[in-house]
Design an enzyme around this catalytic site. Structure first.
Site, PDB file in Angstrom:
ATOM      1  N   PHE A  58      -6.115  -5.034  -6.388  1.00 57.56           N
ATOM      2  CA  PHE A  58      -5.110  -5.102  -7.450  1.00 57.56           C
ATOM      3  C   PHE A  58      -4.316  -6.407  -7.317  1.00 57.56           C
ATOM      4  O   PHE A  58      -4.260  -6.991  -6.247  1.00 57.56           O
ATOM      5  CB  PHE A  58      -4.178  -3.877  -7.363  1.00 57.56           C
ATOM      6  CG  PHE A  58      -3.162  -3.867  -8.462  1.00 57.56           C
ATOM      7  CD1 PHE A  58      -3.565  -3.731  -9.783  1.00 57.56           C
ATOM      8  CD2 PHE A  58      -1.814  -4.052  -8.201  1.00 57.56           C
ATOM      9  CE1 PHE A  58      -2.632  -3.769 -10.811  1.00 57.56           C
ATOM     10  CE2 PHE A  58      -0.878  -4.081  -9.228  1.00 57.56           C
ATOM     11  CZ  PHE A  58      -1.284  -3.937 -10.526  1.00 57.56           C
ATOM     12  N   ASP A  59      -3.683  -6.851  -8.425  1.00 60.44           N
ATOM     13  CA  ASP A  59      -3.068  -8.191  -8.381  1.00 60.44           C
ATOM     14  C   ASP A  59      -1.976  -8.354  -7.328  1.00 60.44           C
ATOM     15  O   ASP A  59      -1.868  -9.408  -6.711  1.00 60.44           O
ATOM     16  CB  ASP A  59      -2.604  -8.661  -9.771  1.00 60.44           C
ATOM     17  CG  ASP A  59      -1.662  -7.700 -10.454  1.00 60.44           C
ATOM     18  OD1 ASP A  59      -1.484  -6.581  -9.944  1.00 60.44           O
ATOM     19  OD2 ASP A  59      -1.102  -8.054 -11.506  1.00 60.44           O
ATOM     20  N   ASP A 112      -6.032   1.880  -0.724  1.00 64.43           N
ATOM     21  CA  ASP A 112      -4.944   1.639  -1.675  1.00 64.43           C
ATOM     22  C   ASP A 112      -5.011   2.820  -2.631  1.00 64.43           C
ATOM     23  O   ASP A 112      -5.887   2.915  -3.475  1.00 64.43           O
ATOM     24  CB  ASP A 112      -5.165   0.300  -2.396  1.00 64.43           C
ATOM     25  CG  ASP A 112      -4.157   0.079  -3.523  1.00 64.43           C
ATOM     26  OD1 ASP A 112      -3.387   1.015  -3.833  1.00 64.43           O
ATOM     27  OD2 ASP A 112      -4.152  -1.024  -4.107  1.00 64.43           O
ATOM     28  N   HIS A 121       1.075 -13.849 -14.754  1.00 66.68           N
ATOM     29  CA  HIS A 121       1.078 -13.090 -16.006  1.00 66.68           C
ATOM     30  C   HIS A 121       2.399 -12.385 -16.288  1.00 66.68           C
ATOM     31  O   HIS A 121       2.729 -12.108 -17.425  1.00 66.68           O
ATOM     32  CB  HIS A 121      -0.079 -12.082 -16.034  1.00 66.68           C
ATOM     33  CG  HIS A 121      -0.069 -11.132 -14.883  1.00 66.68           C
ATOM     34  ND1 HIS A 121      -0.385 -11.522 -13.612  1.00 66.68           N
ATOM     35  CD2 HIS A 121       0.242  -9.819 -14.808  1.00 66.68           C
ATOM     36  CE1 HIS A 121      -0.281 -10.468 -12.805  1.00 66.68           C
ATOM     37  NE2 HIS A 121       0.096  -9.429 -13.507  1.00 66.68           N
ATOM     38  N   TYR A 153      21.705   8.244   6.410  1.00 63.66           N
ATOM     39  CA  TYR A 153      20.993   7.000   6.722  1.00 63.66           C
ATOM     40  C   TYR A 153      19.776   7.277   7.602  1.00 63.66           C
ATOM     41  O   TYR A 153      18.685   6.749   7.362  1.00 63.66           O
ATOM     42  CB  TYR A 153      21.942   6.031   7.447  1.00 63.66           C
ATOM     43  CG  TYR A 153      21.367   4.637   7.596  1.00 63.66           C
ATOM     44  CD1 TYR A 153      21.676   3.639   6.674  1.00 63.66           C
ATOM     45  CD2 TYR A 153      20.496   4.335   8.650  1.00 63.66           C
ATOM     46  CE1 TYR A 153      21.134   2.376   6.803  1.00 63.66           C
ATOM     47  CE2 TYR A 153      19.942   3.067   8.773  1.00 63.66           C
ATOM     48  CZ  TYR A 153      20.275   2.088   7.856  1.00 63.66           C
ATOM     49  OH  TYR A 153      19.738   0.838   7.974  1.00 63.66           O
ATOM     50  N   ALA A 177      -2.980   4.466  -4.944  1.00 64.53           N
ATOM     51  CA  ALA A 177      -2.087   4.731  -6.088  1.00 64.53           C
ATOM     52  C   ALA A 177      -2.589   5.884  -6.961  1.00 64.53           C
ATOM     53  O   ALA A 177      -1.815   6.719  -7.408  1.00 64.53           O
ATOM     54  CB  ALA A 177      -1.928   3.458  -6.918  1.00 64.53           C
ATOM     55  N   LYS A 216       2.467   6.216  -9.547  1.00 62.06           N
ATOM     56  CA  LYS A 216       1.316   6.660 -10.336  1.00 62.06           C
ATOM     57  C   LYS A 216       1.085   8.156 -10.076  1.00 62.06           C
ATOM     58  O   LYS A 216       1.745   8.986 -10.681  1.00 62.06           O
ATOM     59  CB  LYS A 216       0.058   5.847  -9.975  1.00 62.06           C
ATOM     60  CG  LYS A 216       0.049   4.453 -10.585  1.00 62.06           C
ATOM     61  CD  LYS A 216       0.802   3.465  -9.762  1.00 62.06           C
ATOM     62  CE  LYS A 216       0.551   2.042 -10.165  1.00 62.06           C
ATOM     63  NZ  LYS A 216       1.447   1.117  -9.455  1.00 62.06           N
TER      64      LYS A 216
HETATM   65  N1  F0G Z   1      -2.255  -0.868  -6.061  1.00 60.42           N
HETATM   66  C1  F0G Z   1      -2.722  -0.510  -7.263  1.00 60.42           C
HETATM   67  C2  F0G Z   1      -4.135  -0.043  -7.414  1.00 60.42           C
HETATM   68  C3  F0G Z   1      -1.887  -0.597  -8.387  1.00 60.42           C
HETATM   69  O1  F0G Z   1      -2.366  -0.273  -9.574  1.00 60.42           O
HETATM   70  C4  F0G Z   1      -0.546  -1.035  -8.210  1.00 60.42           C
HETATM   71  C5  F0G Z   1       0.354  -1.164  -9.343  1.00 60.42           C
HETATM   72  C6  F0G Z   1      -0.111  -1.380  -6.919  1.00 60.42           C
HETATM   73  C7  F0G Z   1      -0.997  -1.273  -5.868  1.00 60.42           C
HETATM   74  C8  F0G Z   1       1.273  -1.873  -6.663  1.00 60.42           C
HETATM   75  O2  F0G Z   1       2.189  -0.830  -6.763  1.00 60.42           O
HETATM   76  O3  F0G Z   1       3.687  -1.440  -8.675  1.00 60.42           O
HETATM   77  O4  F0G Z   1       4.331   0.286  -7.001  1.00 60.42           O
HETATM   78  O5  F0G Z   1       4.302  -2.095  -6.383  1.00 60.42           O
HETATM   79  N2  F0G Z   1      -0.027  -1.090 -10.512  1.00 60.42           N
HETATM   80  C9  F0G Z   1       0.772  -1.111 -11.717  1.00 60.42           C
HETATM   81  C10 F0G Z   1      -0.147  -1.191 -12.900  1.00 60.42           C
HETATM   82  C11 F0G Z   1       1.873  -2.102 -11.739  1.00 60.42           C
HETATM   83  O6  F0G Z   1       0.369  -1.396 -14.015  1.00 60.42           O
HETATM   84  O7  F0G Z   1      -1.360  -1.005 -12.751  1.00 60.42           O
HETATM   85  P1  F0G Z   1       3.702  -1.048  -7.227  1.00 60.42           P
END
Ligand code: F0G
Length: 458
Positions: free
Chosen positions: A124-125, A215, A450, A72, A217, A258
């Protein structure tokens, strides 16, 4: 003769690809209410919905999983990951989280309050979702050239420093808790941000005293583009570039699904110990204790190994090379694709592919559905559906772009699969003019609609 470039790996285990008939696909997509997220994966032949969590782990990652320490507190797996994060990014303080949006949740819980502004490049969304959920406002300062789908500019993910400075100048400092810049810029087409731009953002952040976060990813893909496109970086290694990139930031959020090639995981890292301590409290509430935060020990081990593999130049060249291979095939058969090609995906301009469908009828979603029916290929809409409604007026928010994203999972598909995809899209283009109408929404969620939206054909 120069030897051709090859993938720096070979295949040890394979997974079945499911095939189906056109009739089956028409039925399944209707039953799914024309939402790609509602399809079952065995109804999909080639899954390009996302490059997130869909990569193939290596034998070394699987071996590392067997050595996972599930304690843990203070697990050795946590320290493996901590060492990898520090070695690759330079950040000393970090918190594991279960995925990228969880990292956003922890960071924004520590930083944001109602009414704040968060400038950046095409958030990002989920980033936008976390900001708006707190009644704060994401301010998009992406360069205008990003909306020109054919301009060959090498860094269309960049922040427009003029736009950014106007926001920083025109608002009180306490209203802007941070700047967040996405590398690569996913929403604008997987386009990279240059080192010069990141340096420029750093100097504005210093001038106005605002923390600057990345950010991250797809940070390694971004570094590969810097190495291949930005003057002065040709001779540097990916790791050197990555370290320099992060040296300009105060911290980062990471979706490890990613560029770290794991199926689940994320983290948030900081330079400042005070902020790390503040965020730690939210990590414990939302994620888990600070030495595992939503991840099992084995997953932290696989992630540590993935960070090294994901920053190898040979791997990145083959990965981004495969995306380019698909892009060129499609471009050569006249498909309107966004250029330069992105690092993780090819984006089709649905407005040009289906000019007869107005934005209110969701042309990018119509194209996703047509491509699915043609070849069982699952893609993602980046258009009016994803843009959601304005949180205040509740009007549909048009981003001006209607894109279909074909995101390529890492180390999963062969170039033969890419040929199949290109042929299917080309077949759709041959009957595109016979598609007369789009969709209307039957049901939608108030935020991030979406994912669960239900549609019917007009
Ligand atoms: N930031 C970026 C640039 C992303 O592309 C994503 C996720 C996230 C943050 C959020 O990360 O999914 O691990 O919670 N992108 C995926 C996509 C879902 O299909 O582009 P997460």
């Amino acid at each position: 003769m120069q030897l051709p470039f090859i993938e720096p790996y070979k295949i040890k285990m394979v997974e079945q690809v499911y095939t189906s008939t056109r009739d089956q696909r028409e039925k399944w997509i209707r039953e799914s209410r024309y939402n790609m997220f509602n399809l079952r994966s065995d109804q999909v032949t080639i899954d390009l919905l996302t490059d997130s969590g869909t990569g193939a782990m290596s034998d070394r990652q699987w071996s590392a999983m067997m050595m996972g320490d599930e304690s843990y507190a203070g697990a050795s797996s946590f320290y493996n990951l901590k060492n990898a994060v520090e070695e690759i990014t330079g950040f000393r303080f970090f918190l594991p989280t279960h995925q990228g949006r969880a990292a956003e949740n922890v960071l924004f819980s520590a930083l944001l309050k109602e009414g704040d502004l968060v400038p950046g490049n095409s958030h990002f969304d989920t980033t936008k979702g976390h900001i708006e959920f707190r009644k704060a406002v994401p301010v998009d300062c992406t360069v205008d050239i990003a909306s020109d789908f054919e301009d060959p500019d090498p860094f269309k993910g960049n922040v427009d420093l003029g736009k950014l400075e106007r926001i920083l100048e025109g608002n009180p400092r306490e209203k802007i808790p941070c700047i967040i810049v996405t590398i690569t810029n996913n929403t604008a087409g997987g386009q990279p941000v240059s080192m010069a731009n990141i340096r420029g953002i750093r100097s504005l952040a210093d001038k106005y005293g605002i923390p600057f976060f990345l950010d991250s990813a797809r940070f390694a893909e971004n570094a590969w583009f810097i190495k291949s496109r930005e003057k002065g970086y040709e001779g540097k290694s990916i790791r050197e570039i990555v370290l320099e990139l992060f040296s300009y930031a105060d911290g980062m959020t990471m979706s490890s699904k990613k560029d770290a090639i794991v199926n689940m995981g994320g983290f948030v890292a900081f330079r400042d110990e005070e902020l790390f301590r503040k965020a730690s409290a939210y990590n414990i509430v939302y994620e888990g204790f600070i030495t595992y935060g939503g991840m099992s020990g084995r997953d932290m081990n696989a992630l540590a190994q993935g960070l090294y593999e994901g920053t190898s130049f040979e791997y990145l060249s083959s990965r981004i090379g495969q995306v380019e291979y698909l892009g060129k095939k499609m471009r050569d058969s006249g498909i309107p694709v966004l250029q330069p090609f992105g690092g993780h995906a090819i984006f089709i301009d649905a407005k040009r592919f289906l000019p007869q469908i107005p934005d209110e009828e969701f042309p990018a979603q119509v194209l996703c559905v047509e491509i699915y029916i043609e070849g069982g290929i699952r893609s993602a809409e980046i258009g009016t559906l994803m843009a959601d409604r304005d949180p205040v007026t509740r009007e549909n928010r048009s981003s001006g772009r209607e894109l279909v994203r074909l995101a390529i999972p890492r180390r999963v598909y062969t170039d033969n699969h890419m040929d199949y995809v290109a042929t299917a899209v080309r077949n759709v283009s041959e009957h595109a003019s016979s598609v007369r109408r789009g969709f209307r929404i039957v049901r939608e969620a108030p935020i991030l609609r979406h994912f669960t939206v239900e549609l019917e054909r007009l």
